[in-house]
Design a protein around this motif. Sequence first.
Motif, PDB file in Angstrom:
ATOM      1  N   THR A 102       0.923  -1.092  -0.107  1.00  0.00           N
ATOM      2  CA  THR A 102       0.039   0.000  -0.121  1.00  0.00           C
ATOM      3  C   THR A 102       0.829   1.229  -0.013  1.00  0.00           C
ATOM      4  O   THR A 102       0.554   2.258  -0.684  1.00  0.00           O
ATOM      5  CB  THR A 102      -0.859   0.048   1.179  1.00  0.00           C
ATOM      6  N   ALA A 103       1.929   1.341   0.672  1.00  0.00           N
ATOM      7  CA  ALA A 103       2.930   2.304   0.632  1.00  0.00           C
ATOM      8  C   ALA A 103       3.360   2.742  -0.714  1.00  0.00           C
ATOM      9  O   ALA A 103       3.631   3.765  -1.266  1.00  0.00           O
ATOM     10  CB  ALA A 103       4.100   2.263   1.745  1.00  0.00           C
ATOM     11  N   ALA A 104       3.908   1.769  -1.216  1.00  0.00           N
ATOM     12  CA  ALA A 104       4.551   1.579  -2.418  1.00  0.00           C
ATOM     13  C   ALA A 104       3.434   2.122  -3.597  1.00  0.00           C
ATOM     14  O   ALA A 104       3.790   3.005  -4.502  1.00  0.00           O
ATOM     15  CB  ALA A 104       4.971   0.252  -2.922  1.00  0.00           C
ATOM     16  N   SER A 105       2.122   1.688  -3.386  1.00  0.00           N
ATOM     17  CA  SER A 105       1.155   2.149  -4.335  1.00  0.00           C
ATOM     18  C   SER A 105       0.863   3.556  -4.050  1.00  0.00           C
ATOM     19  O   SER A 105       0.789   4.288  -5.133  1.00  0.00           O
ATOM     20  CB  SER A 105      -0.072   1.398  -4.003  1.00  0.00           C
ATOM     21  N   LEU A 106       0.912   4.165  -2.898  1.00  0.00           N
ATOM     22  CA  LEU A 106       0.619   5.418  -2.677  1.00  0.00           C
ATOM     23  C   LEU A 106       1.913   6.546  -3.300  1.00  0.00           C
ATOM     24  O   LEU A 106       1.616   7.445  -4.008  1.00  0.00           O
ATOM     25  CB  LEU A 106       0.660   5.918  -1.358  1.00  0.00           C
ATOM     26  N   TRP A 107       3.183   5.784  -3.156  1.00  0.00           N
ATOM     27  CA  TRP A 107       4.202   6.590  -3.628  1.00  0.00           C
ATOM     28  C   TRP A 107       4.208   6.551  -5.008  1.00  0.00           C
ATOM     29  O   TRP A 107       4.560   7.509  -5.854  1.00  0.00           O
ATOM     30  CB  TRP A 107       5.685   5.869  -3.370  1.00  0.00           C
TER      31      TRP A 107
END
Length: 230
Positions: A102-107
């Motif tokens: 999820t963090a990678a998708s936000l970035w």
Amino acid sequence: MLPWDEVVWPLIGALIAGGLIGLEREWRGRPAGFRTHILVSLSSCLLMLAALHQTHWAFDDLPSDNIMTDPTRMAHGVLTGIGFLCAGVIFRQGFSVHGLTTAASLWMTAALGLLFGAGLIGLAAIGTGVTVVILVALKLVSARVPSVVAASVDVSWKRQDLTTAQEVAALIRIADAKAFAARQGLSDDGSLVCRYWRIKVRQRHHLDEMAEGLAGLEGVHSFRIEADDD
């Protein structure tokens, strides 16, 4: 006023990109979902558009100065700020870490918003498509490929109950012969032994079998099994 043809299409692209990626995260019940990804993509696009059109800014106090602009500095600032937001969706419980995807998708959503704002519509569209494929299609592929499922197991039983301790250890070894007790201790009142294992199994249904086995032991006071997930 900014030229509408240079603003509308980047904003629409950013909305679609954030919506598609956020919809996949929302479908999987992740903490950052549909609205969050749209807001990240839209804000990144707006800031990049503002950086690219700094000639429209009100510099009335500096009429005679030659002002140099660098839109890439805005991109650096946005991605740095998004890093703090990404850190908020990553949490650790024991030895398990959740929320990395999820963090990678936000970035990635922020990066796509910047690309749309910079006018690189084609590159941003390709990036959006590839990201959706990675999140959706590769998730389906990984679900069918044999893999190891890591999990944490917390079990507690009455102190001095050696029989239950041996039975619990036997169940753990059946699931994973190489399992190790990563943490152990006593409850606050000292009446219960609390032990924590890290295990690896081939299939998730093995965790269900372990749960049924632990539930069938009379000496077990409580237990919790938590599989690692992104």
